[in-house]
Structures are given as structure tokens and as C-alpha cells.
Enzyme design. Sequence first.
Site, PDB file in Angstrom:
ATOM      1  N   ILE A  60       0.870  -1.254   0.142  1.00 50.13           N
ATOM      2  CA  ILE A  60      -0.189  -0.042  -0.126  1.00 50.13           C
ATOM      3  C   ILE A  60       0.875   1.180  -0.012  1.00 50.13           C
ATOM      4  CG2 ILE A  60      -0.145   0.226   2.353  1.00 50.13           C
ATOM      5  CD1 ILE A  60      -3.196   0.732   2.042  1.00 50.13           C
ATOM      6  N   CYS A  61       0.351   2.244  -0.373  1.00 45.98           N
ATOM      7  CA  CYS A  61       1.079   3.661  -0.658  1.00 45.98           C
ATOM      8  C   CYS A  61      -0.232   4.510  -0.308  1.00 45.98           C
ATOM      9  CB  CYS A  61       1.683   3.940  -1.911  1.00 45.98           C
ATOM     10  SG  CYS A  61       0.844   3.928  -3.323  1.00 45.98           S
ATOM     11  N   SER A  62       0.053   5.703  -0.841  1.00 45.12           N
ATOM     12  CA  SER A  62      -0.864   6.929  -0.795  1.00 45.12           C
ATOM     13  C   SER A  62      -2.042   6.497  -1.729  1.00 45.12           C
ATOM     14  CB  SER A  62      -0.123   8.279  -0.896  1.00 45.12           C
ATOM     15  OG  SER A  62      -1.126   9.123  -0.982  1.00 45.12           O
ATOM     16  N   GLY A  64      -1.732   4.260  -4.804  1.00 44.23           N
ATOM     17  CA  GLY A  64      -1.582   3.284  -5.714  1.00 44.23           C
ATOM     18  C   GLY A  64      -0.500   3.118  -6.696  1.00 44.23           C
ATOM     19  N   THR A  88      -3.721   4.412   0.730  1.00 43.16           N
ATOM     20  CA  THR A  88      -4.464   4.819   2.118  1.00 43.16           C
ATOM     21  C   THR A  88      -5.544   5.971   2.098  1.00 43.16           C
ATOM     22  OG1 THR A  88      -2.623   6.425   2.450  1.00 43.16           O
ATOM     23  CG2 THR A  88      -2.440   4.206   3.673  1.00 43.16           C
TER      24      THR A  88
END
Length: 107
Positions: A60-62, A64, A88
Site C-alpha cells: 500500500i502507498c498513498s 496506488g 491509504t
Amino acid sequence: MVEVDLVTFAAAHSEGAVVIDVREPHEYMAGHVADARLVPLGHLPAYAAEIPRGEPVFVICSNGNRSGIASDYLDRLGVRAYAVAGGTTAWQQAGRLLVTGPRPRAA
């Protein structure tokens, strides 16, 4: 890149899936999915040997983008890696909680 939606990710997360957050430390500390391990994208090659090979790993990141890059990289190493669609940002917009601070914590 194999991407999963938030419903699929939420179900896996609730069952204790491995979650790797590839954002930078300041982003992670501001709010992350509970129990996510921080491994900034640029540090992923050094950490790759520690990532489980026998179970799915959710990245996961901010939003995608970085998780897609990371999941492709891990896939080439033999890890069953899945990028979380929307990251997220989508997790929080869906009403899911983020925790703050430098360490992963249970929800």
C-alpha cells in the site's frame, strides 16, 4: 501488477495478512493502516529477503502508484504481491481507520 480492491484487502487485513507500506516515513507516521510495516520504496531491495514468500503480501502507498511499482518488483522475486487500489487515501475515504506514529499497531 495485480491490484486488489478495498473489500478484498480489508478481508485479508482482518485475517492478519502481511501489509507493507512503501511510502516515506513522514507519510507513514501521519497515518497508516494498522499493522502495516514501513518499507519505503527506495529501501525495498534491501528488505526484500525478509518478505514472506509463502503467503500473499499486500502493498500500500498513498494512492496506488508506488504500490504498483513495488508489487511488480516483489512479483519478479517470487512474492505473491498485491497492490491495494487507491492506497491509504481510498482506505480512509471508505471510513477505515488509520493509526499514527512510527510503529505498526493493531486496530
